[in-house]
Structures are given as C-alpha cells and as structure tokens.
Design a protein around this motif. Structure first.
Motif, short mmCIF file in Angstrom:
data_model
loop_
_atom_site.label_atom_id
_atom_site.label_comp_id
_atom_site.label_asym_id
_atom_site.label_seq_id
_atom_site.Cartn_x
_atom_site.Cartn_y
_atom_site.Cartn_z
N UNK A 184 0.83 -1.21 0.00
CA UNK A 184 0.00 0.00 0.00
C UNK A 184 0.87 1.25 0.00
N UNK A 185 1.96 1.22 0.80
CA UNK A 185 2.80 2.41 0.87
C UNK A 185 3.42 2.72 -0.49
N UNK A 186 3.67 1.68 -1.32
CA UNK A 186 4.24 1.90 -2.66
C UNK A 186 3.31 2.78 -3.50
N UNK A 187 2.01 2.49 -3.42
CA UNK A 187 1.03 3.28 -4.17
C UNK A 187 0.95 4.70 -3.62
N UNK A 188 0.96 4.82 -2.30
CA UNK A 188 0.95 6.14 -1.68
C UNK A 188 2.19 6.94 -2.07
N UNK A 189 3.34 6.26 -2.11
CA UNK A 189 4.58 6.92 -2.50
C UNK A 189 4.52 7.38 -3.95
N UNK A 190 3.99 6.54 -4.83
CA UNK A 190 3.87 6.91 -6.24
C UNK A 190 2.96 8.13 -6.41
N UNK A 191 1.88 8.16 -5.64
CA UNK A 191 0.96 9.30 -5.71
C UNK A 191 1.63 10.57 -5.20
N UNK A 199 5.66 17.94 4.07
CA UNK A 199 4.82 19.09 3.72
C UNK A 199 5.37 19.85 2.52
N UNK A 200 6.69 19.94 2.44
CA UNK A 200 7.33 20.72 1.36
C UNK A 200 8.27 19.85 0.50
N UNK A 201 8.64 18.67 1.02
CA UNK A 201 9.61 17.80 0.33
C UNK A 201 8.93 16.47 0.03
N UNK A 202 8.81 16.13 -1.25
CA UNK A 202 8.11 14.88 -1.59
C UNK A 202 9.04 13.67 -1.56
N UNK A 257 12.86 8.32 6.84
CA UNK A 257 12.33 9.36 5.96
C UNK A 257 10.84 9.16 5.69
N UNK A 258 10.44 7.92 5.40
CA UNK A 258 9.04 7.68 5.05
C UNK A 258 8.14 7.64 6.29
N UNK A 259 8.54 6.88 7.31
CA UNK A 259 7.64 6.70 8.46
C UNK A 259 7.59 7.92 9.38
N UNK A 260 8.71 8.62 9.52
CA UNK A 260 8.75 9.75 10.44
C UNK A 260 8.52 11.09 9.76
N UNK A 261 8.89 11.19 8.48
CA UNK A 261 8.86 12.48 7.79
C UNK A 261 7.91 12.54 6.60
N UNK A 262 7.39 11.40 6.18
CA UNK A 262 6.49 11.40 5.02
C UNK A 262 7.20 11.75 3.72
N UNK A 263 8.50 11.42 3.64
CA UNK A 263 9.32 11.73 2.46
C UNK A 263 9.70 10.42 1.77
N UNK A 264 9.49 10.35 0.46
CA UNK A 264 9.73 9.12 -0.31
C UNK A 264 11.23 8.94 -0.57
N UNK A 265 11.80 7.78 -0.20
CA UNK A 265 13.26 7.58 -0.36
C UNK A 265 13.66 7.03 -1.73
N UNK A 266 14.70 7.63 -2.30
CA UNK A 266 15.34 7.17 -3.54
C UNK A 266 16.79 6.84 -3.23
N UNK A 267 17.43 6.09 -4.13
CA UNK A 267 18.82 5.70 -3.95
C UNK A 267 19.63 6.02 -5.21
N UNK A 268 20.76 6.70 -5.04
CA UNK A 268 21.71 6.90 -6.14
C UNK A 268 22.39 5.57 -6.41
N UNK A 269 22.35 5.08 -7.67
CA UNK A 269 22.90 3.76 -7.96
C UNK A 269 24.10 3.76 -8.90
N UNK A 270 24.39 4.89 -9.56
CA UNK A 270 25.51 4.86 -10.51
C UNK A 270 26.84 4.84 -9.76
N UNK A 271 27.88 4.43 -10.48
CA UNK A 271 29.22 4.31 -9.90
C UNK A 271 30.17 5.36 -10.46
#
Length: 297
Positions: A1-8, A67-70, A92-106
């Motif tokens: 469910x959180x995946x869908x909320x994050x996408x929205x 509120x200001x950072x998605x 980030x997600x549970x405490x701040x409501x901010x969706x986490x991304x990861x830098x993957x390039x080397x």
C-alpha cells in the motif's frame, strides 16, 4: 500500500526532491562547503561518518518534512545507516512522510563524443535487491553531456533507458539523469537534441511503464514541457547544476510542472559550526524558497 501512496506523492504531491547523495568523489567538496576541511578526517570511513552526520542533521531538521519535500535521494552509504535510531529510508518515510530514492551509478566514464557515460555497474541487481529490502521507492543515475554531439547524446539516452529497464524489472522507479553542463557554449543545441532523443525513447515504452527524468534547467523556458506532459513520465525534476540557489529557483519557476531536485542548492549556507537554531533556520529558509519555485510553475 505504501508503494502506491509513495507513487501518488511523487507524481502529484506539491514540493520538491532533496538530493542528499553526494558520492565519494564529491564528498570532500560537500564537507568543505559545510565548513569541514580535509584535515578534519584521515580516512574514507571518517569522511563518510562526517557526511552522514550532516545528512542526518538535515533530515532531523523540523522543516525537513513531507509538507514541502516529496522525496529524498540517498547515497548507498546513507541507506545502510540509521537516522535517529531507524534505518535511513524507513526514517524518511515513516517519520517524515518523504519518499526515499537511492543513487545507484558508480560515477562517470572517460569523455567520448562530447559526453561522459556511466561506468559499468556489474553489481547493480544486488544493490537493487538491497534497496527493495530497505524500503527504497526509486533510484537515480547520472551521466553528463558536455557538447551538442548527436551520437554522444543518443548513446547517453540509450544507456539511461537500458539500465532504467533493469531497475523497473526490480519494481523500482528510475530517475534518469542525463545532465547538460551549464557552462558549455552549445547548451541550448544540446538540450534540443536531448529532448528529441528522450521523446523517441519515451514513445517506445510500453503503456504500463513510467520513468522519471532529472534534467538541467533549460536555456529555453518550458523546453521540456512535452516531457512533463508525456504519459510515460511520472515526474520531471531539475538539478541545480552549479547555479546558485537564487539563480536555480528563478529558472525553475519559469518551467511549468518541473520541480526541484537540488543538492548544492539545498545545502547552500549550512555549516557544521552553526548552532541548532541557526542551522534549522537556514535549512528552513532554503526549503521555503525551493518549494516556492517548485510550485510556481
């Protein structure tokens, strides 16, 4: 469910994406700007401890919320650590409501045809698997365009979409980042070529596929509006690319539907020597200004 909320949240939320993903090569520069010189640490381990303290301090700031950072882009080392006693992505997600991304390039390969492609990523699938386990929503990977060279730009976009497919196959949302260097004389021409290549690749994607794009703020305002409106694009975000925060905000506000994903533009003015009150006031002011420019378009 959180995946869908994050996408929205990423697709329609008001705000911007914070880039907290300086890598090993750019960490000394980021620490220098933060007021920590190279003689303050004697190993990579100490250096990464210090940069994590900076990132955690930002993430804990009262104004650093959904509120200001998605979303926020993390470096691999940050994903593997904790903020306030919780795994970073979880915090980030549970405490701040901010969706986490990861830098993957080397990092970047040697220049060829006016561009710097991404270095090979032989361990990408293993990293993506760890990212899924850690609760990461999406990824980011950067390559650089240094000239309006059609062959080079095509190769850059081909590589971004090819690896993007690998990322989508693991259930993660790829942010494709073909950065155009802001100081090149043919920047505008390079951006026209890039736009055509991106549209060709997006038009070829299946209906059930979406990607995100992270692009240099264009010389011509709203050049990338066709990408913002494209059904295969979840969101278009902009990098600050060496512009000051004020310059980047001004340019961003001229591009409808594009939101910020600033790194240096976000941390400008922050210092290890600031008191908590000073630090929190400075980051709050940065967040307010970047948010205003992100929702202005």
């Amino acid at each position: 469910m959180s995946k869908q909320l994050q996408a929205e949240k990423i697709g329609a939320g008001k705000g911007f994406i914070a880039a907290l993903d300086q890598s090993g090569g750019s960490t000394p520069k980021a620490l220098h700007l933060y007021g920590i010189e190279e003689d303050a640490y004697s190993s990579d381990e100490e250096m990464f401890d210090l940069i994590h303290e900076m990132r955690a301090r930002i993430a804990r700031a009262p104004s650093f919320t959904g509120d200001k950072i998605v979303g926020a882009i993390l470096f691999e080392d940050t994903m593997d650590r904790e903020i306030a006693g919780k795994p970073s992505a979880n915090y980030l997600w549970s405490e701040r409501g901010i969706v986490p991304f990861l830098k993957v390039d080397k990092g970047l390969a040697e220049p060829e045809n006016g561009v710097r492609m991404m270095k090979p990523m032989p361990d990408l699938d293993a990293l993506l698997s760890r990212a899924v386990q850690a609760g990461i929503f999406g990824t980011k990977m950067r390559s650089v365009i240094d000239a309006a060279n059609p062959a080079g730009i095509k190769a850059i976009v081909d590589q971004q979409f090819e690896i993007g497919e690998q990322i989508l196959a693991q259930g993660l949302m790829p942010i494709l980042e073909p950065e155009v260097t802001i100081s090149i004389p043919d920047k505008s021409e390079a951006e026209d070529i890039l736009l055509a290549e991106l549209l060709a690749h997006l038009d070829a994607l299946p209906d059930d596929r979406q990607v995100m794009l992270k692009l240099t703020l264009p010389s011509k305002p709203n050049l990338y509006k066709p990408l913002v409106d494209h059904p295969r694009v979840l969101r278009v975000v902009a990098l600050s690319g060496g512009y000051t925060r004020d310059e980047a905000n001004e340019k961003l506000a001229q591009n409808t539907g594009v939101i910020a994903s600033f790194s240096r533009g976000l941390t400008e003015g922050l210092s290890a020597q600031q008191s908590e009150a000073e630090f929190n006031a400075t980051i709050s002011e940065a967040i307010e200004s970047i948010y205003a420019a992100s929702v202005a378009g």
